[in-house]
Design a protein around this motif. Structure first.
Motif, PDB file in Angstrom:
ATOM      1  N   LYS A   1      21.855 -12.103 -21.253  1.00 21.53           N
ATOM      2  CA  LYS A   1      23.208 -12.474 -21.663  1.00 21.53           C
ATOM      3  C   LYS A   1      23.311 -13.985 -21.861  1.00 21.53           C
ATOM      4  O   LYS A   1      23.872 -14.458 -22.848  1.00 21.53           O
ATOM      5  CB  LYS A   1      24.219 -11.999 -20.612  1.00 21.53           C
ATOM      6  CG  LYS A   1      25.667 -12.311 -20.968  1.00 21.53           C
ATOM      7  CD  LYS A   1      26.609 -11.801 -19.887  1.00 21.53           C
ATOM      8  CE  LYS A   1      28.060 -12.136 -20.219  1.00 21.53           C
ATOM      9  NZ  LYS A   1      28.983 -11.668 -19.157  1.00 21.53           N
ATOM     10  N   ARG A   2      22.746 -14.748 -20.899  1.00 20.96           N
ATOM     11  CA  ARG A   2      22.770 -16.212 -21.022  1.00 20.96           C
ATOM     12  C   ARG A   2      21.955 -16.658 -22.234  1.00 20.96           C
ATOM     13  O   ARG A   2      22.336 -17.588 -22.947  1.00 20.96           O
ATOM     14  CB  ARG A   2      22.235 -16.851 -19.751  1.00 20.96           C
ATOM     15  CG  ARG A   2      23.158 -16.701 -18.544  1.00 20.96           C
ATOM     16  CD  ARG A   2      22.730 -17.606 -17.407  1.00 20.96           C
ATOM     17  NE  ARG A   2      21.429 -17.241 -16.875  1.00 20.96           N
ATOM     18  CZ  ARG A   2      21.255 -16.384 -15.872  1.00 20.96           C
ATOM     19  NH1 ARG A   2      22.322 -15.795 -15.313  1.00 20.96           N
ATOM     20  NH2 ARG A   2      20.055 -16.090 -15.440  1.00 20.96           N
ATOM     21  N   GLU A   3      20.832 -15.988 -22.451  1.00 19.16           N
ATOM     22  CA  GLU A   3      19.997 -16.322 -23.600  1.00 19.16           C
ATOM     23  C   GLU A   3      20.755 -16.090 -24.899  1.00 19.16           C
ATOM     24  O   GLU A   3      20.696 -16.914 -25.825  1.00 19.16           O
ATOM     25  CB  GLU A   3      18.728 -15.478 -23.573  1.00 19.16           C
ATOM     26  CG  GLU A   3      17.786 -15.752 -24.735  1.00 19.16           C
ATOM     27  CD  GLU A   3      16.560 -14.868 -24.695  1.00 19.16           C
ATOM     28  OE1 GLU A   3      15.689 -15.050 -25.562  1.00 19.16           O
ATOM     29  OE2 GLU A   3      16.479 -13.998 -23.810  1.00 19.16           O
ATOM     30  N   LYS A   4      21.475 -14.983 -24.968  1.00 15.50           N
ATOM     31  CA  LYS A   4      22.251 -14.679 -26.167  1.00 15.50           C
ATOM     32  C   LYS A   4      23.327 -15.730 -26.394  1.00 15.50           C
ATOM     33  O   LYS A   4      23.571 -16.167 -27.526  1.00 15.50           O
ATOM     34  CB  LYS A   4      22.882 -13.293 -26.028  1.00 15.50           C
ATOM     35  CG  LYS A   4      23.655 -12.844 -27.257  1.00 15.50           C
ATOM     36  CD  LYS A   4      24.207 -11.439 -27.073  1.00 15.50           C
ATOM     37  CE  LYS A   4      24.987 -10.989 -28.302  1.00 15.50           C
ATOM     38  NZ  LYS A   4      25.535  -9.619 -28.131  1.00 15.50           N
ATOM     39  N   GLU A   5      23.989 -16.154 -25.304  1.00 20.80           N
ATOM     40  CA  GLU A   5      25.030 -17.178 -25.410  1.00 20.80           C
ATOM     41  C   GLU A   5      24.457 -18.498 -25.903  1.00 20.80           C
ATOM     42  O   GLU A   5      25.062 -19.181 -26.740  1.00 20.80           O
ATOM     43  CB  GLU A   5      25.710 -17.372 -24.051  1.00 20.80           C
ATOM     44  CG  GLU A   5      26.548 -16.165 -23.621  1.00 20.80           C
ATOM     45  CD  GLU A   5      27.079 -16.318 -22.207  1.00 20.80           C
ATOM     46  OE1 GLU A   5      26.637 -17.263 -21.509  1.00 20.80           O
ATOM     47  OE2 GLU A   5      27.924 -15.495 -21.789  1.00 20.80           O
ATOM     48  N   ILE A   6      23.298 -18.855 -25.398  1.00 26.86           N
ATOM     49  CA  ILE A   6      22.665 -20.107 -25.811  1.00 26.86           C
ATOM     50  C   ILE A   6      22.257 -20.051 -27.270  1.00 26.86           C
ATOM     51  O   ILE A   6      22.451 -21.007 -28.038  1.00 26.86           O
ATOM     52  CB  ILE A   6      21.447 -20.413 -24.907  1.00 26.86           C
ATOM     53  CG1 ILE A   6      21.929 -20.768 -23.500  1.00 26.86           C
ATOM     54  CG2 ILE A   6      20.603 -21.546 -25.480  1.00 26.86           C
ATOM     55  CD1 ILE A   6      20.808 -20.947 -22.503  1.00 26.86           C
TER      56      ILE A   6
ATOM     57  N   TYR B   1      15.204 -22.633 -25.631  1.00 32.16           N
ATOM     58  CA  TYR B   1      15.449 -21.835 -24.434  1.00 32.16           C
ATOM     59  C   TYR B   1      14.242 -20.965 -24.162  1.00 32.16           C
ATOM     60  O   TYR B   1      13.831 -20.170 -24.977  1.00 32.16           O
ATOM     61  CB  TYR B   1      16.688 -20.950 -24.617  1.00 32.16           C
ATOM     62  CG  TYR B   1      16.968 -20.057 -23.445  1.00 32.16           C
ATOM     63  CD1 TYR B   1      16.664 -18.700 -23.491  1.00 32.16           C
ATOM     64  CD2 TYR B   1      17.518 -20.572 -22.298  1.00 32.16           C
ATOM     65  CE1 TYR B   1      16.928 -17.877 -22.417  1.00 32.16           C
ATOM     66  CE2 TYR B   1      17.781 -19.753 -21.214  1.00 32.16           C
ATOM     67  CZ  TYR B   1      17.479 -18.411 -21.281  1.00 32.16           C
ATOM     68  OH  TYR B   1      17.738 -17.616 -20.211  1.00 32.16           O
TER      69      TYR B   1
ATOM     70  N   GLU C   1      19.378  -9.012 -12.747  1.00 32.36           N
ATOM     71  CA  GLU C   1      19.046 -10.398 -13.068  1.00 32.36           C
ATOM     72  C   GLU C   1      18.541 -10.512 -14.509  1.00 32.36           C
ATOM     73  O   GLU C   1      18.897 -11.449 -15.224  1.00 32.36           O
ATOM     74  CB  GLU C   1      17.978 -10.915 -12.101  1.00 32.36           C
ATOM     75  CG  GLU C   1      17.553 -12.356 -12.372  1.00 32.36           C
ATOM     76  CD  GLU C   1      16.418 -12.796 -11.475  1.00 32.36           C
ATOM     77  OE1 GLU C   1      16.114 -14.003 -11.449  1.00 32.36           O
ATOM     78  OE2 GLU C   1      15.802 -11.926 -10.820  1.00 32.36           O
TER      79      GLU C   1
ATOM     80  N   LYS D   1      25.285 -20.393 -29.376  1.00 30.59           N
ATOM     81  CA  LYS D   1      25.729 -21.785 -29.385  1.00 30.59           C
ATOM     82  C   LYS D   1      24.873 -22.605 -30.342  1.00 30.59           C
ATOM     83  O   LYS D   1      25.388 -23.428 -31.116  1.00 30.59           O
ATOM     84  CB  LYS D   1      25.659 -22.365 -27.971  1.00 30.59           C
ATOM     85  CG  LYS D   1      26.104 -23.817 -27.888  1.00 30.59           C
ATOM     86  CD  LYS D   1      25.993 -24.332 -26.457  1.00 30.59           C
ATOM     87  CE  LYS D   1      26.403 -25.795 -26.389  1.00 30.59           C
ATOM     88  NZ  LYS D   1      26.272 -26.345 -25.015  1.00 30.59           N
TER      89      LYS D   1
ATOM     90  N   GLN E   1      21.475 -10.380 -16.887  1.00 30.29           N
ATOM     91  CA  GLN E   1      22.201 -11.643 -16.903  1.00 30.29           C
ATOM     92  C   GLN E   1      21.437 -12.716 -17.670  1.00 30.29           C
ATOM     93  O   GLN E   1      22.025 -13.513 -18.406  1.00 30.29           O
ATOM     94  CB  GLN E   1      22.476 -12.104 -15.465  1.00 30.29           C
ATOM     95  CG  GLN E   1      23.483 -11.241 -14.715  1.00 30.29           C
ATOM     96  CD  GLN E   1      24.830 -11.184 -15.421  1.00 30.29           C
ATOM     97  OE1 GLN E   1      25.358 -12.220 -15.870  1.00 30.29           O
ATOM     98  NE2 GLN E   1      25.379  -9.987 -15.531  1.00 30.29           N
ATOM     99  N   GLU E   2      20.125 -12.751 -17.497  1.00 36.83           N
ATOM    100  CA  GLU E   2      19.310 -13.728 -18.222  1.00 36.83           C
ATOM    101  C   GLU E   2      19.409 -13.495 -19.725  1.00 36.83           C
ATOM    102  O   GLU E   2      19.522 -14.443 -20.511  1.00 36.83           O
ATOM    103  CB  GLU E   2      17.856 -13.641 -17.773  1.00 36.83           C
ATOM    104  CG  GLU E   2      17.604 -14.239 -16.396  1.00 36.83           C
ATOM    105  CD  GLU E   2      16.137 -14.166 -16.018  1.00 36.83           C
ATOM    106  OE1 GLU E   2      15.328 -13.724 -16.862  1.00 36.83           O
ATOM    107  OE2 GLU E   2      15.806 -14.576 -14.890  1.00 36.83           O
TER     108      GLU E   2
ATOM    109  N   GLN F   1      12.177 -18.372 -21.378  1.00 34.56           N
ATOM    110  CA  GLN F   1      12.408 -17.462 -20.260  1.00 34.56           C
ATOM    111  C   GLN F   1      11.108 -17.186 -19.541  1.00 34.56           C
ATOM    112  O   GLN F   1      10.085 -16.932 -20.161  1.00 34.56           O
ATOM    113  CB  GLN F   1      12.987 -16.135 -20.752  1.00 34.56           C
ATOM    114  CG  GLN F   1      13.193 -15.119 -19.639  1.00 34.56           C
ATOM    115  CD  GLN F   1      13.430 -13.732 -20.205  1.00 34.56           C
ATOM    116  OE1 GLN F   1      13.421 -13.542 -21.402  1.00 34.56           O
ATOM    117  NE2 GLN F   1      13.617 -12.776 -19.334  1.00 34.56           N
TER     118      GLN F   1
END
Length: 404
Positions: free
Chosen positions: A128-133, A217, A122, A136, A125-126, A219
């Motif tokens: 990874k999502r943080e990096k994507e955000i 963002y 988990e 962006k 994945q978090e 966490q």
């Protein structure tokens, strides 16, 4: 229960986290000045506490206590110089329970491995999502800056065009009333042949897209506190303090110390002192020691009580932990992180709730081989106020005087 701080322990693999728990379970020493029989009794209490944690699904706490018990009985207590004096029946009972305890520990370990690995996945994945955000946001910021630069360039070009197209044309006109040989030319103001240009707000400025506004963002790190730092609250009945001082009054008048054992149970993740046990003992003006501890152990086992610490008087001194007190309390706190030492100094109307400092005092006392009263350094401090205590004015307590 695990390490406190900015590090998210989910970043560690399951095996790394299990190793941390194992290392902590092994991070204690057996004090040779404490009777070996007391360690066996403490071990029995550890198992009862572990069973309660297991029932309440507090798996890390249960795992640490089971593992600590096995390390104590199978390894460390055997090196105690007084081990030969432990009753053979007590040693035999401890070893008979070892298989069932090991089985429980192994099952918990397997479950924790799955939980830790799921949390680690988990975490990945978090991140990874943080990096994507963040990526962006970076692109959106670049696009926004590009639009601002384009708008700035557009304004400059537009301003230059307006100035170029509004330059006045010269119109030459003779002045009739002057002599023909003296011509003066009048340059009247003329309007630009170019019609005014209006700049609307929509054409000169980039449009504001609310969806491109930078977002923040955050966490939830789920940092877990280290096992030794997350101390459960100990509830101390106010009545117990008065009861103990009254009971010790005769000894206090004769300048003799008195000691007692704080025993109780764990309820709703809090440790409640329910019994004040006065063991058989002998005292001096500056020390006190228990005798016939078998009676104390038997009573606690019969009533399913765990030791939460101890209490003693300083008849003629202030409330503090002497060098002997520090060594005495080590055997309590190393087996139970929450264990407290209460010192009553009636002459000075003082009552102190103390613990060894976890970052220095515990290790220092573990490595101190001196006996009796001896000097210790004052800095860094070896003990501190036990801030995880709550005095309850309404709580009841049962007095058990084994001297009678």
């Amino acid at each position: 229960m695990e390490e406190k701080g900015n590090v998210d322990l989910r970043s560690l693999t399951a095996e790394e986290r299990l190793k941390r728990l194992s290392d902590f379970s092994n991070s204690f020493q057996v004090d040779s000045s404490t009777p070996a029989k007391r360690y066996y009794n403490t071990g029995e209490q550890m198992i009862r506490r572990a069973d309660v944690h297991l029932k309440d699904h507090q798996l890390e706490e249960a795992f640490v206590l089971y593992l600590k018990y096995m390390i104590l009985i199978l390894e460390k207590i055997r090196k105690h110089p007084d081990h030969k004096n432990v009753p053979a029946e007590q040693v035999s009972t401890a070893h008979k329970n070892m298989k069932s305890i090991a089985d429980k520990a192994e099952k918990i370990k397997s479950t924790l491995r799955e939980i830790f690995q799921a949390e680690h996945n988990e975490f990945i994945q978090e991140k990874k999502r943080e990096k994507e955000i963040l990526e962006k946001r970076r692109k959106e910021e670049e696009e926004r800056q590009t639009r601002l630069n384009e708008a700035k360039n557009f304004k400059v070009e537009l301003s230059e065009g307006i100035l170029k197209n509004t330059v006045s044309k010269e119109v030459v006109k003779p002045v009739p009333y002057l002599p023909d040989d003296f011509l003066v030319y009048e340059i009247p103001e003329t309007k630009s042949s170019t019609s005014p240009v209006s700049i609307s707000s929509t054409s000169a400025k980039p449009g504001i897209d609310r969806s491109t506004k930078p977002s923040y963002y955050s966490q939830n790190s789920n940092n877990a506190a280290q096992y030794t730092s997350t101390l459960r609250m100990i509830v101390v009945p106010s009545l117990m303090l008065d009861t103990f001082l009254n009971l010790a009054q005769k000894n206090t008048s004769n300048n003799i110390e008195t000691c007692g054992i704080l025993a109780g149970k764990m309820k709703q993740n809090r440790l409640i002192i329910t019994h004040l046990i006065i063991p058989q003992q002998y005292g001096t003006p500056d020390s006190c020691a228990t005798t016939n501890e078998e009676d104390l152990f038997s009573y606690q086992t019969e009533h399913d009580l765990i030791t939460l610490g101890w209490i003693h008087t300083h008849p003629s001194q202030t409330a503090f932990l002497s060098s002997v007190d520090l060594h005495t309390h080590y055997s309590y706190q190393i087996m139970m992180s929450e264990a407290i030492a209460i010192v009553c100094a009636p002459r000075y109307s003082q009552t102190g709730f103390f613990q060894l400092t976890p970052d220095y005092g515990l290790d220092f006392i573990a490595n101190c081989q001196q006996k009796g009263f001896h000097p210790h350094p004052s800095e860094p401090p070896l003990f501190q106020d036990a801030e995880h205590c709550e005095v309850d004015e309404k709580a009841s307590v049962e007095l058990v005087d084994l001297r009678r």
